[in-house]
Design a protein around this motif. Structure first.
Motif, mmCIF file in Angstrom:
data_model
loop_
_atom_site.group_PDB
_atom_site.id
_atom_site.type_symbol
_atom_site.label_atom_id
_atom_site.label_comp_id
_atom_site.label_asym_id
_atom_site.label_seq_id
_atom_site.Cartn_x
_atom_site.Cartn_y
_atom_site.Cartn_z
ATOM 1 N N GLU A 90 3.149 0.279 -15.860
ATOM 2 C CA GLU A 90 4.419 -0.365 -15.550
ATOM 3 C C GLU A 90 4.937 0.046 -14.183
ATOM 4 O O GLU A 90 5.536 -0.757 -13.458
ATOM 5 C CB GLU A 90 5.462 -0.025 -16.622
ATOM 6 C CG GLU A 90 5.129 -0.520 -18.017
ATOM 7 C CD GLU A 90 4.142 0.369 -18.752
ATOM 8 O OE1 GLU A 90 3.717 -0.027 -19.860
ATOM 9 O OE2 GLU A 90 3.783 1.452 -18.229
ATOM 10 N N ALA A 91 4.712 1.305 -13.827
ATOM 11 C CA ALA A 91 5.165 1.789 -12.515
ATOM 12 C C ALA A 91 4.349 1.147 -11.397
ATOM 13 O O ALA A 91 4.877 0.810 -10.333
ATOM 14 C CB ALA A 91 5.050 3.310 -12.451
ATOM 15 N N SER A 92 3.056 0.964 -11.639
ATOM 16 C CA SER A 92 2.192 0.376 -10.614
ATOM 17 C C SER A 92 2.543 -1.078 -10.340
ATOM 18 O O SER A 92 2.601 -1.514 -9.191
ATOM 19 C CB SER A 92 0.726 0.496 -11.031
ATOM 20 O OG SER A 92 0.322 1.847 -11.060
ATOM 21 N N ASN A 140 0.831 -1.209 0.000
ATOM 22 C CA ASN A 140 0.000 0.000 0.000
ATOM 23 C C ASN A 140 0.862 1.254 0.000
ATOM 24 O O ASN A 140 0.560 2.237 -0.683
ATOM 25 C CB ASN A 140 -0.911 0.014 1.229
ATOM 26 C CG ASN A 140 -1.963 -1.084 1.180
ATOM 27 O OD1 ASN A 140 -2.348 -1.536 0.107
ATOM 28 N ND2 ASN A 140 -2.412 -1.510 2.339
ATOM 29 N N GLU A 141 1.932 1.226 0.787
ATOM 30 C CA GLU A 141 2.812 2.391 0.885
ATOM 31 C C GLU A 141 3.516 2.663 -0.440
ATOM 32 O O GLU A 141 3.656 3.826 -0.853
ATOM 33 C CB GLU A 141 3.832 2.177 2.005
ATOM 34 C CG GLU A 141 3.199 2.217 3.398
ATOM 35 C CD GLU A 141 4.124 1.718 4.485
ATOM 36 O OE1 GLU A 141 5.252 1.256 4.135
ATOM 37 O OE2 GLU A 141 3.737 1.766 5.664
ATOM 38 N N GLU A 142 3.979 1.610 -1.110
ATOM 39 C CA GLU A 142 4.636 1.789 -2.410
ATOM 40 C C GLU A 142 3.667 2.390 -3.436
ATOM 41 O O GLU A 142 4.027 3.287 -4.199
ATOM 42 C CB GLU A 142 5.166 0.451 -2.927
ATOM 43 C CG GLU A 142 6.399 -0.058 -2.201
ATOM 44 C CD GLU A 142 7.679 0.623 -2.664
ATOM 45 O OE1 GLU A 142 7.625 1.442 -3.603
ATOM 46 O OE2 GLU A 142 8.739 0.321 -2.084
ATOM 47 N N LEU A 143 2.438 1.894 -3.450
ATOM 48 C CA LEU A 143 1.456 2.397 -4.415
ATOM 49 C C LEU A 143 1.023 3.818 -4.080
ATOM 50 O O LEU A 143 0.847 4.652 -4.973
ATOM 51 C CB LEU A 143 0.251 1.449 -4.458
ATOM 52 C CG LEU A 143 0.548 0.083 -5.081
ATOM 53 C CD1 LEU A 143 -0.574 -0.904 -4.795
ATOM 54 C CD2 LEU A 143 0.758 0.209 -6.592
ATOM 55 N N ALA A 144 0.883 4.111 -2.790
ATOM 56 C CA ALA A 144 0.524 5.474 -2.389
ATOM 57 C C ALA A 144 1.636 6.453 -2.741
ATOM 58 O O ALA A 144 1.366 7.594 -3.141
ATOM 59 C CB ALA A 144 0.236 5.516 -0.892
ATOM 60 N N ALA A 145 2.882 6.001 -2.605
ATOM 61 C CA ALA A 145 4.013 6.876 -2.929
ATOM 62 C C ALA A 145 4.033 7.252 -4.407
ATOM 63 O O ALA A 145 4.540 8.317 -4.775
ATOM 64 C CB ALA A 145 5.328 6.194 -2.543
ATOM 65 N N LEU A 146 3.462 6.397 -5.254
ATOM 66 C CA LEU A 146 3.361 6.726 -6.676
ATOM 67 C C LEU A 146 2.330 7.816 -6.939
ATOM 68 O O LEU A 146 2.372 8.486 -7.961
ATOM 69 C CB LEU A 146 2.958 5.486 -7.483
ATOM 70 C CG LEU A 146 4.005 4.419 -7.750
ATOM 71 C CD1 LEU A 146 3.382 3.306 -8.595
ATOM 72 C CD2 LEU A 146 5.221 4.986 -8.453
ATOM 73 N N GLY A 147 1.365 7.916 -6.021
ATOM 74 C CA GLY A 147 0.300 8.898 -6.196
ATOM 75 C C GLY A 147 -1.095 8.316 -6.250
ATOM 76 O O GLY A 147 -2.070 9.056 -6.448
#
Length: 277
Positions: free
Chosen positions: A85-87, A28-35
């Motif tokens: 790709e980033a997600s 969740n933190e990684e995905l939230a950091a993407l925006g």
């Protein structure tokens, strides 16, 4: 061990590895950091990413179990500023980080985990992709070199392979996505099934229509509980799901399969004790 029992046992052993994606905070933190603004934005964007920038209707069809309109609230808007790709890369990073934390550095770096990753990958990259949309999407991604990430990636490939087969079994029994959740709730002993966490948020009118349809087909009774026909239908779906999930494990010899079970058991036990969190 029969073919179906083998597939069920592997599902039991691999599922706690996959669940860190949905249960642990790192992903969740990684995905939230993407925006990504919400959990569900990240969920739909990262899980659907291997399919490419497809419309919401395609994701809805591939995922199958979400109610009408739920996917469209997140796709394609979740990809407008964040590439798919980033997600998917963020999902992998977060899931691997969660596994390392829960398992501990010693286990995460152990020969046993590396062997589990090797054998799981051998199985996960061996099955035909025909008719397996989500599995084929995962197969199109590069397999990570890092053993922890590779174990997660390959377990997730096998999970999507199984899910594709489960959808085929449901379609064969004419069980829709929301109906499948009702039958799953009843199989878990949840009553009323409309209170099940995966569907309780849906409009009451929608749930009432689903329940009425199941009653008309004789799958649930007036009280919203399984009839004999409903229970038999659920059992057929699960049996066929296990049967359709078996082909990847044909790539492993009997000795390799026994070894994979042996190396996965302690990993799974640790993850289950932590609730994959």
């Amino acid at each position: 061990m029969t073919t179906k029992h083998r597939a069920r046992r592997m599902f039991e052993l691999l599922e706690p590895i996959c669940l860190v994606t949905f249960m642990a905070e790192e992903c969740n933190e990684e995905l939230a950091a993407l925006g990504h603004r919400t959990y569900w934005d990240g969920y739909f964007a990262s899980r659907a990413a291997p399919l490419g920038r497809v419309p919401a209707d395609v994701v809805h069809a591939a995922f199958y179990s979400f109610a009408d309109g739920e996917v469209a609230r997140h796709i394609p808007s979740a990809w407008e500023t964040i590439p798919p790709e980033a997600s998917v890369a963020a999902r992998e990073r977060g899931s691997a980080a969660a596994l390392r934390r829960i398992l501990g550095a010693g286990t995460a770096g152990s020969p046993g985990l590396r062997r589990a990753a090797d054998l799981t990958t051998k199985a996960a990259t061996s099955a035909p992709t025909a008719g397996r949309v989500m599995y084929a999407g995962m197969r199109s991604l590069a397999v990570p070199d890092d053993p922890v990430a590779r174990l997660w990636h390959s377990a997730t490939m096998l999970r999507e392979h199984r899910a594709d087969g489960h959808i085929a079994a449901l379609v064969g029994e004419r069980i829709g996505g929301t109906e499948a959740h009702v039958l799953d709730a009843l199989a878990r002993g949840i009553h009323p099934p409309e209170s099940f966490g995966r569907i309780h948020h849906l409009p009451k009118e929608r749930l009432a229509a689903v329940m009425e349809g199941l009653r008309e087909r004789g799958l649930v009774d007036a009280d919203g509980r399984f009839t004999d026909a409903g229970r038999a239908t659920k059992e057929r779906v699960e049996a066929l799901t296990d049967e359709l999930a078996a082909p990847p494990y044909d790539a492993l010899s009997a000795a390799e399969l026994d070894e994979l079970v042996a190396v996965l058991q302690p990993l799974t036990a640790t993850l289950e004790a932590a609730g994959s969190r």
